[in-house]
Design an enzyme around this catalytic site. Structure first.
Site, PDB file in Angstrom:
ATOM      1  N   CYS A 115       0.819  -1.226   0.000  1.00  0.00           N
ATOM      2  CA  CYS A 115       0.000   0.000   0.000  1.00  0.00           C
ATOM      3  C   CYS A 115       0.846   1.267   0.000  1.00  0.00           C
ATOM      4  CB  CYS A 115      -0.947   0.007   1.197  1.00  0.00           C
ATOM      5  SG  CYS A 115      -2.166  -1.292   1.057  1.00  0.00           S
ATOM      6  N   HIS A 261      -3.718   7.050   1.309  1.00  0.00           N
ATOM      7  CA  HIS A 261      -3.956   5.730   0.730  1.00  0.00           C
ATOM      8  C   HIS A 261      -5.376   5.309   1.105  1.00  0.00           C
ATOM      9  CE1 HIS A 261      -4.055   1.556  -0.023  1.00  0.00           C
ATOM     10  NE2 HIS A 261      -3.925   1.206   1.250  1.00  0.00           N
ATOM     11  N   ASN A 291      -9.964  -0.666  -1.944  1.00  0.00           N
ATOM     12  CA  ASN A 291      -8.537  -0.467  -1.686  1.00  0.00           C
ATOM     13  C   ASN A 291      -7.753  -1.065  -2.853  1.00  0.00           C
ATOM     14  OD1 ASN A 291      -5.869  -0.821  -0.852  1.00  0.00           O
ATOM     15  ND2 ASN A 291      -6.401  -1.383   1.248  1.00  0.00           N
TER      16      ASN A 291
HETATM   17  N1  ACO Z   1     -19.023  -9.204   6.302  1.00  0.00           N
HETATM   18  C1  ACO Z   1     -19.665  -9.462   7.446  1.00  0.00           C
HETATM   19  N2  ACO Z   1     -19.031  -9.720   8.599  1.00  0.00           N
HETATM   20  C2  ACO Z   1     -17.691  -9.716   8.572  1.00  0.00           C
HETATM   21  C3  ACO Z   1     -16.952  -9.457   7.400  1.00  0.00           C
HETATM   22  C4  ACO Z   1     -17.675  -9.200   6.232  1.00  0.00           C
HETATM   23  N3  ACO Z   1     -17.059  -8.917   5.067  1.00  0.00           N
HETATM   24  N4  ACO Z   1     -15.631  -9.520   7.701  1.00  0.00           N
HETATM   25  C5  ACO Z   1     -15.530  -9.808   9.001  1.00  0.00           C
HETATM   26  N5  ACO Z   1     -16.769  -9.922   9.545  1.00  0.00           N
HETATM   27  C6  ACO Z   1     -17.133 -10.217  10.929  1.00  0.00           C
HETATM   28  C7  ACO Z   1     -16.025 -10.921  11.667  1.00  0.00           C
HETATM   29  O1  ACO Z   1     -16.093 -12.308  11.461  1.00  0.00           O
HETATM   30  C8  ACO Z   1     -16.310 -10.527  13.091  1.00  0.00           C
HETATM   31  O2  ACO Z   1     -17.378 -11.340  13.566  1.00  0.00           O
HETATM   32  P1  ACO Z   1     -17.418 -11.803  15.119  1.00  0.00           P
HETATM   33  O3  ACO Z   1     -17.475 -10.541  15.902  1.00  0.00           O
HETATM   34  O4  ACO Z   1     -18.660 -12.626  15.169  1.00  0.00           O
HETATM   35  O5  ACO Z   1     -16.160 -12.569  15.331  1.00  0.00           O
HETATM   36  C9  ACO Z   1     -16.838  -9.097  12.972  1.00  0.00           C
HETATM   37  O6  ACO Z   1     -17.296  -8.964  11.617  1.00  0.00           O
HETATM   38  C10 ACO Z   1     -15.834  -8.040  13.278  1.00  0.00           C
HETATM   39  O7  ACO Z   1     -14.631  -8.319  12.526  1.00  0.00           O
HETATM   40  P2  ACO Z   1     -13.379  -7.397  12.638  1.00  0.00           P
HETATM   41  O8  ACO Z   1     -12.288  -7.974  11.786  1.00  0.00           O
HETATM   42  O9  ACO Z   1     -13.057  -7.146  14.066  1.00  0.00           O
HETATM   43  O10 ACO Z   1     -13.950  -6.050  11.987  1.00  0.00           O
HETATM   44  P3  ACO Z   1     -13.286  -4.601  11.919  1.00  0.00           P
HETATM   45  O11 ACO Z   1     -14.205  -3.611  12.436  1.00  0.00           O
HETATM   46  O12 ACO Z   1     -11.881  -4.609  12.439  1.00  0.00           O
HETATM   47  O13 ACO Z   1     -13.208  -4.348  10.353  1.00  0.00           O
HETATM   48  C11 ACO Z   1     -11.578  -4.309   8.603  1.00  0.00           C
HETATM   49  C12 ACO Z   1     -12.400  -5.178   9.541  1.00  0.00           C
HETATM   50  C13 ACO Z   1     -12.502  -3.567   7.697  1.00  0.00           C
HETATM   51  C14 ACO Z   1     -10.658  -5.226   7.793  1.00  0.00           C
HETATM   52  C15 ACO Z   1     -10.717  -3.287   9.403  1.00  0.00           C
HETATM   53  O14 ACO Z   1     -10.089  -3.937  10.484  1.00  0.00           O
HETATM   54  C16 ACO Z   1      -9.685  -2.586   8.583  1.00  0.00           C
HETATM   55  O15 ACO Z   1      -9.980  -1.837   7.668  1.00  0.00           O
HETATM   56  N6  ACO Z   1      -8.399  -2.745   8.905  1.00  0.00           N
HETATM   57  C17 ACO Z   1      -7.325  -2.016   8.241  1.00  0.00           C
HETATM   58  C18 ACO Z   1      -7.123  -2.449   6.819  1.00  0.00           C
HETATM   59  C19 ACO Z   1      -5.914  -1.732   6.246  1.00  0.00           C
HETATM   60  O16 ACO Z   1      -5.691  -0.563   6.469  1.00  0.00           O
HETATM   61  N7  ACO Z   1      -5.052  -2.444   5.550  1.00  0.00           N
HETATM   62  C20 ACO Z   1      -3.794  -1.810   5.137  1.00  0.00           C
HETATM   63  C21 ACO Z   1      -3.703  -1.658   3.752  1.00  0.00           C
HETATM   64  S1  ACO Z   1      -3.846  -3.166   2.865  1.00  0.00           S
HETATM   65  C22 ACO Z   1      -2.242  -3.579   2.277  1.00  0.00           C
HETATM   66  O17 ACO Z   1      -1.234  -3.049   2.652  1.00  0.00           O
HETATM   67  C23 ACO Z   1      -2.194  -4.729   1.355  1.00  0.00           C
END
Ligand code: ACO
Length: 334
Positions: A115, A261, A291
């Site tokens: 990223c 980003h 993304n």
């Molecule tokens: N649809 C429905 N439910 C989902 C989904 C989905 N697509 N994905 C996960 N869930 C569920 C999980 O299973 C979990 O359920 P549980 O509570 O029953 O266990 C719940 O939703 C919460 O999951 P979290 O992973 O804790 O959700 P969070 O609020 O953290 O959001 C996300 C996830 C969007 C990935 C977030 O953490 C995020 O954006 N992180 C940063 C991403 C980023 O910046 N990446 C860097 C760049 S990428 C690169 O460098 C390649």
């Protein structure tokens, strides 16, 4: 000693729009969850049968950028290509661009910083121009994520975020040292590599081993500890933007346009609030493209410029954080 400046920008997004509702037909997810957690409404995924790849999309964006720069392919001295989804394990996409655009046998370098890839890539290009080694450099960020994602419920935490696309820019020599790219700031923290990675195929885990494990023990899909990445992203984004401002004697108010980003709309909104910026001072397009990793900053920069949101003399700040962990910023006087 010179500065470098951006004189041409281009982007290419595949036509195929994939909405959150489309994804809910493939896995247990829904539009409300995706929008609330990420801000994403839709993304572009290359359609099956299309000839698009990271290199092909990169070449399409590059042609536009070179044209808008008022140059031809023969004026380009060097290529820097950032991607985490290259067409081949090796060689890199940069050499494919040299071939696809029928350029002279100039150098081509691939940057593997996920990223942060585009910001790292323009920093590399900037150094070559500063020393006078090259005059015009083509910098590309492109990603073909969709063919490498787990499109089942198991992969939903990662798969809903990513989109395909490409962006490109041409950097050239700027003799006025108060203009162009004023500084770039690059960081990494490899101890967190396993928080966001594709573990295999790799030399350590080659294809036969993966096939034997039937995808259970050795995943060939991206893994992300989303919450850990999120928490680190908001801290590092803020630090690296501040580092750039301090280096140039600028204040938060001096930012005319921040291009973060496009990792997650909530991350961008957190940064916007922290720096006290208005909606006009931050450009986001994650809602429609998701993304696009190494392509996201340059696609957003291109769109902001196309929309007339960047004017001559503006302070434009680019910032990125991602897998590695790596993070980076660039401070530009447009
Ligand atoms: N649809 C429905 N439910 C989902 C989904 C989905 N697509 N994905 C996960 N869930 C569920 C999980 O299973 C979990 O359920 P549980 O509570 O029953 O266990 C719940 O939703 C919460 O999951 P979290 O992973 O804790 O959700 P969070 O609020 O953290 O959001 C996300 C996830 C969007 C990935 C977030 O953490 C995020 O954006 N992180 C940063 C991403 C980023 O910046 N990446 C860097 C760049 S990428 C690169 O460098 C390649």
């Amino acid at each position: 000693m010179y500065n470098s400046k951006i004189i041409g920008l281009g982007k290419y997004l595949p036509d195929n729009v994939v909405t959150n509702d489309d994804l809910s037909k493939l896995m247990d997810t829904n539009d409300a969850w995706i929008q609330e957690r990420t801000g994403i409404k839709e993304r572009r995924w290359i359609k099956e049968g299309s000839k698009d790849t990271s290199a092909v999309m990169g070449a399409k964006a590059a042609k536009i950028a070179i044209d808008r720069a008022g140059l031809t392919k023969d004026d380009i001295d060097f290529i820097v290509f950032a991607t985490l989804s290259p067409d081949y394990y090796f060689p890199g996409c940069g050499v494919q661009i040299q071939d696809m655009l029928e350029m002279p046998t100039i150098g081509a370098l691939d940057v593997r910083n996920q990223c942060s890839g585009f910001v790292y890539a323009i920093s590399v290009a900037d150094q070559f121009i500063k020393t006078g080694m090259y005059k015009n450099i083509l910098v590309i960020g492109a990603e073909y994520h969709s063919n490498g994602l787990d499109k089942t419920t198991r992969g939903r935490g990662v798969t809903v975020i990513f989109g395909d696309g490409a962006g490109a820019c041409v950097l050239t020599r700027e003799e006025d040292l108060s203009k162009g790219i004023l500084s770039t700031h690059l960081h990494s923290e490899g101890q967190y590599a396993d928080k966001l990675m594709v573990k295999s195929p790799s030399i350590a885990h080659w294809v036969p081993e993966i096939l034997e494990a039937k995808g259970e023990d050795i995943s060939y899909f991206p893994y992300m500890d989303g919450q850990f990445v999120f928490k680190n992203a908001v801290v590092r984004f803020s630090e690296v933007i501040m580092e750039g401002l301090l280096k140039n004697g600028l204040k938060k108010d001096d930012i005319d346009m921040l291009i973060p980003h496009q990792a997650n709309l909530r991350i961008a909104q957190f940064i916007q609030k922290k720096f006290g910026l208005s909606d006009d001072q931050v450009y986001n397009n994650i809602t429609k493209y998701g993304n696009t990793t190494a392509a996201s900053v340059v696609i957003a920069l291109t769109e902001a410029w196309e929309d007339g949101k960047i004017k001559s003399g503006d302070h434009v700040v680019l910032a990125a954080f991602g897998s590695g962990f790596t993070w980076a910023s660039a401070i530009i006087k447009w």
